[in-house]
Design an enzyme around this catalytic site. Structure first.
Site, PDB file in Angstrom:
ATOM      1  CE  LYS A 218     -27.202 -37.791  -9.598  1.00 35.05           C
ATOM      2  NZ  LYS A 218     -27.240 -38.521 -10.889  1.00 35.05           N
TER       3      LYS A 218
ATOM      4  CD  GLU B  83     -17.048 -27.995 -20.316  1.00 38.24           C
ATOM      5  OE1 GLU B  83     -18.163 -28.038 -19.769  1.00 38.24           O
ATOM      6  OE2 GLU B  83     -16.155 -28.790 -20.054  1.00 38.24           O
TER       7      GLU B  83
ATOM      8  CB  CYS C  51     -13.623 -31.639 -17.794  1.00 40.32           C
ATOM      9  SG  CYS C  51     -12.567 -32.916 -17.103  1.00 40.32           S
TER      10      CYS C  51
ATOM     11  CD  GLU D 238     -11.615 -32.275  -9.841  1.00 40.78           C
ATOM     12  OE1 GLU D 238     -11.356 -31.509 -10.789  1.00 40.78           O
ATOM     13  OE2 GLU D 238     -10.804 -32.556  -8.952  1.00 40.78           O
TER      14      GLU D 238
HETATM   15  P1  NAD Z   1     -24.114 -32.272 -15.350  1.00 38.23           P
HETATM   16  O1  NAD Z   1     -23.683 -31.208 -14.404  1.00 38.23           O
HETATM   17  O2  NAD Z   1     -25.333 -32.074 -16.126  1.00 38.23           O
HETATM   18  O3  NAD Z   1     -24.321 -33.641 -14.571  1.00 38.23           O
HETATM   19  C1  NAD Z   1     -23.344 -34.126 -13.674  1.00 38.23           C
HETATM   20  C2  NAD Z   1     -24.037 -34.876 -12.562  1.00 38.23           C
HETATM   21  O4  NAD Z   1     -24.852 -33.963 -11.838  1.00 38.23           O
HETATM   22  C3  NAD Z   1     -24.966 -35.986 -13.065  1.00 38.23           C
HETATM   23  O5  NAD Z   1     -24.853 -37.077 -12.179  1.00 38.23           O
HETATM   24  C4  NAD Z   1     -26.336 -35.353 -12.963  1.00 38.23           C
HETATM   25  O6  NAD Z   1     -27.367 -36.277 -12.752  1.00 38.23           O
HETATM   26  C5  NAD Z   1     -26.161 -34.485 -11.726  1.00 38.23           C
HETATM   27  N1  NAD Z   1     -27.125 -33.398 -11.638  1.00 38.23           N
HETATM   28  C6  NAD Z   1     -27.725 -32.732 -12.648  1.00 38.23           C
HETATM   29  N2  NAD Z   1     -28.574 -31.804 -12.139  1.00 38.23           N
HETATM   30  C7  NAD Z   1     -28.488 -31.888 -10.796  1.00 38.23           C
HETATM   31  C8  NAD Z   1     -29.114 -31.194  -9.726  1.00 38.23           C
HETATM   32  N3  NAD Z   1     -30.007 -30.239  -9.936  1.00 38.23           N
HETATM   33  N4  NAD Z   1     -28.789 -31.526  -8.470  1.00 38.23           N
HETATM   34  C9  NAD Z   1     -27.887 -32.494  -8.243  1.00 38.23           C
HETATM   35  N5  NAD Z   1     -27.250 -33.200  -9.201  1.00 38.23           N
HETATM   36  C10 NAD Z   1     -27.556 -32.895 -10.473  1.00 38.23           C
HETATM   37  O7  NAD Z   1     -22.843 -32.569 -16.251  1.00 38.23           O
HETATM   38  P2  NAD Z   1     -22.708 -33.684 -17.375  1.00 38.23           P
HETATM   39  O8  NAD Z   1     -23.319 -33.148 -18.615  1.00 38.23           O
HETATM   40  O9  NAD Z   1     -23.136 -35.015 -16.895  1.00 38.23           O
HETATM   41  O10 NAD Z   1     -21.120 -33.780 -17.506  1.00 38.23           O
HETATM   42  C11 NAD Z   1     -20.405 -32.925 -18.288  1.00 38.23           C
HETATM   43  C12 NAD Z   1     -19.763 -31.852 -17.445  1.00 38.23           C
HETATM   44  O11 NAD Z   1     -18.896 -32.456 -16.472  1.00 38.23           O
HETATM   45  C13 NAD Z   1     -18.887 -30.953 -18.263  1.00 38.23           C
HETATM   46  O12 NAD Z   1     -19.054 -29.628 -17.879  1.00 38.23           O
HETATM   47  C14 NAD Z   1     -17.476 -31.454 -17.931  1.00 38.23           C
HETATM   48  O13 NAD Z   1     -16.473 -30.493 -18.134  1.00 38.23           O
HETATM   49  C15 NAD Z   1     -17.628 -31.825 -16.508  1.00 38.23           C
HETATM   50  N6  NAD Z   1     -16.571 -32.751 -16.104  1.00 38.23           N
HETATM   51  C16 NAD Z   1     -15.574 -32.284 -15.298  1.00 38.23           C
HETATM   52  C17 NAD Z   1     -14.547 -33.124 -14.928  1.00 38.23           C
HETATM   53  C18 NAD Z   1     -13.444 -32.619 -14.049  1.00 38.23           C
HETATM   54  O14 NAD Z   1     -12.739 -33.451 -13.492  1.00 38.23           O
HETATM   55  N7  NAD Z   1     -13.240 -31.306 -13.895  1.00 38.23           N
HETATM   56  C19 NAD Z   1     -14.528 -34.461 -15.361  1.00 38.23           C
HETATM   57  C20 NAD Z   1     -15.551 -34.897 -16.184  1.00 38.23           C
HETATM   58  C21 NAD Z   1     -16.581 -34.028 -16.530  1.00 38.23           C
END
Ligand code: NAD
Length: 489
Positions: free
Chosen positions: A186, A392, A296, A262
């Site tokens: 997803k 962040e 991240c 992650e």
């Molecule tokens: P997010 O948590 O809002 O979304 C990530 C994913 O989760 C998306 O696919 C989103 O649709 C899904 N999601 C959102 N709500 C959900 C729910 N209630 N149930 C299930 N899935 C749900 O994060 P974002 O804004 O898309 O991405 C940024 C974040 O990702 C930052 O915190 C960044 O640090 C982190 N990130 C971490 C890494 C790593 O490797 N550690 C890499 C890239 C990004």
């Protein structure tokens, strides 16, 4: 449809339409679609299918049906599919890079780099697929023999963020294919197009129907929760925010799912007085500005020794000032932020820091354009109680603080719930090892502003996550260990 050039419109139109379930492209069961935007124009690019819980059930059934036969394929066959996937990604690099820039905003040069990075995960796991090891050993009393084998964990659920639309996918899909797991992926609602294109490419590479299923949705909670609780999925691999990660850990309890997470970061970037300032400024540009600061791993807090802080800040501000901001397709160095909410958050964090005494050397404002542009920013005199010290930033903003004492800066660096990566600049070898051992992060960049590499174990400690992606250990996240005990006679 896109407002860009003919080439842009063609690339967007070439993305398959629908959800990818059981090897077929089909509309969402309820017929819904949602809009995907070009953040550099703040305009719709196109629509994609909007999955709901019924589509999730169909994808789970497809993944369950395919699991047994997929697990039985020869490792060499899975390896060859990944190898072909790697080659096709390289072959289609320009098209994939343009698509990614259109839906995410990053400059084309960085999008090309991400396609290469994404492809490398397929090459790496093509090599790992044929090196899954087991064991044969005697019991301590010598009477029995143990045969230890690895087997795929089973159907897996993969959830990816918007900031690296392709690479965060291949980093999970690569080891899942290598291990013999079927999967549902997803992608983030902001950037689903790259993943749809990837599914088409993997089909061309020979991936059998049902092994990879793609659900695009504007309502992630409604699609993900029934999958987490439904009994088919055996493991979750999630990349995204810590808040959503925590929620998913709770949901994983019911079916006792394995989880790899992650999550967010808050990377300290430390420059000692014995650092090579050329390397430190270069490293700061990479650690801060890669992906428009939306990573991240982005340097979130820069701690610079008081004796070199002024020079470092001036040099960094000059470099940041020279960057061009604009559409990633037009050759700009810095693209737009992902959406209005992302830019508002940066506005608020900068305003809060300024209100607490920070001085803006450059930037600190929106940049011109229709999209969500923000000017590269350097701030000095940032107070440790500013909100951006604990959150962040996810934007092109470099806050600089000063320090004098080694223990003081280590304590400050570790004073966060996150623990993904830290960066350390010093030419003193003893200090490099001494400080590295005390930093509470899963990864450390020593005189280097980028640590990501498919051949290395990527991941964090504390609230930055669980498990590792890539490296020799990456495939283990998708394997179970089973042993067979038998007497010799
Ligand atoms: P997010 O948590 O809002 O979304 C990530 C994913 O989760 C998306 O696919 C989103 O649709 C899904 N999601 C959102 N709500 C959900 C729910 N209630 N149930 C299930 N899935 C749900 O994060 P974002 O804004 O898309 O991405 C940024 C974040 O990702 C930052 O915190 C960044 O640090 C982190 N990130 C971490 C890494 C790593 O490797 N550690 C890499 C890239 C990004």
């Amino acid at each position: 449809m896109s407002a860009g050039t003919e080439q842009e419109r063609a690339v967007v139109a070439a993305v398959p339409d629908g959800l990818f379930i059981g090897g077929e492209w089909r509309p969402a069961a309820a017929g819904g679609v949602f809009s995907v935007e070009d953040p550099s124009l703040a305009r719709e690019l196109r629509t994609v299918a909007d999955a709901d819980a019924d589509d999730a059930a169909a994808a789970a059934a497809a993944a369950a049906d395919a699991q047994e036969s997929w697990a039985a394929t020869a490792p060499r066959e899975r390896s060859e599919i990944l190898r072909r996937g790697y080659e096709l990604l390289i072959e289609r690099r320009e098209e994939l890079a343009l698509l990614m820039t259109l839906e995410m905003g990053k400059p084309l040069a960085e999008a090309r780099g991400e396609v290469m990075y994404a492809a490398e995960f397929f090459r790496w796991f093509a090599e790992e697929a044929v090196r899954i090891e087991g064991g044969y050993q005697a019991s301590p009393d010598g009477k029995d023999r143990f045969v230890v084998m690895k087997r795929p964990v089973g159907p897996v659920l993969l959830i990816t963020p918007w900031n690296f639309p392709l690479a965060m996918g291949t980093r999970k899909i690569g080891p899942a294919i290598a291990a013999g797991c079927t999967m549902i992926i997803k992608p983030a609602e902001q950037t689903p197009l790259s993943m749809l294109k990837l599914a088409e490419i993997l089909t061309e590479a020979g991936l059998p129907a049902g092994v990879l299923n793609v659900l695009t949705t504007s309502r992630p909670g409604e699609v993900v929760e029934p999958l987490m609780r439904g009994g088919v999925i055996r493991k979750l691999s999630f990349t995204g925010s810590t808040a959503v990660g925590r929620l998913l850990i709770e949901q994983s309890a019911e079916q006792v799912l394995r989880v790899s997470l992650e999550l967010g970061g808050n990377a300290p970037f430390i420059v000692f007085d014995d650092a090579d300032l050329d390397k430190a400024v270069e490293g700061a540009m990479a650690a801060k500005m890669r992906n428009i600061g939306e990573a991240c791993t982005a340097a979130n807090r820069m701690y610079v020794h008081a004796s070199v802080a002024d020079e470092f800040a001036e040099r960094l501000a000059a470099r940041m000032d020279a960057l061009t901001v604009g559409r990633g397709t037009d050759g700009a160095d810095v693209g737009p932020l992902i959406d209005e909410a992302g830019r508002t958050k940066v506005d608020e964090l900068v305003a809060d820091a300024v209100q607490r005494g920070a001085k803006v050397l450059t930037g600190g404002r929106h940049a011109e354009g229709e999209g969500y542009f923000y000017a590269p920013t350097v701030m000095t005199g940032v107070s440790p109680d500013s909100a951006l010290m604990s959150q962040e930033i996810f934007g092109p903003v470099a806050p600089i603080l000063t320090f004098i004492d080694e223990d003081e800066v280590i304590a400050a660096a570790n004073d966060t719930e996150y623990g993904l990566v830290s960066y350390l600049f010093t030419e003193n070898l003893h200090r490099a090892f001494r400080v590295s051992e005390k930093l509470d992060t899963g990864m450390i960049g020593l005189n280097k502003g980028v640590v990501s590499n498919p051949a290395a174990p990527f991941g964090g400690v504390k609230a930055s996550g669980l498990g590792r992606e890539g490296g020799r250990v990456g495939i283990d996240e998708f394997l179970e260990t089973r042993y067979l005990a038998m007497p010799l006679g």
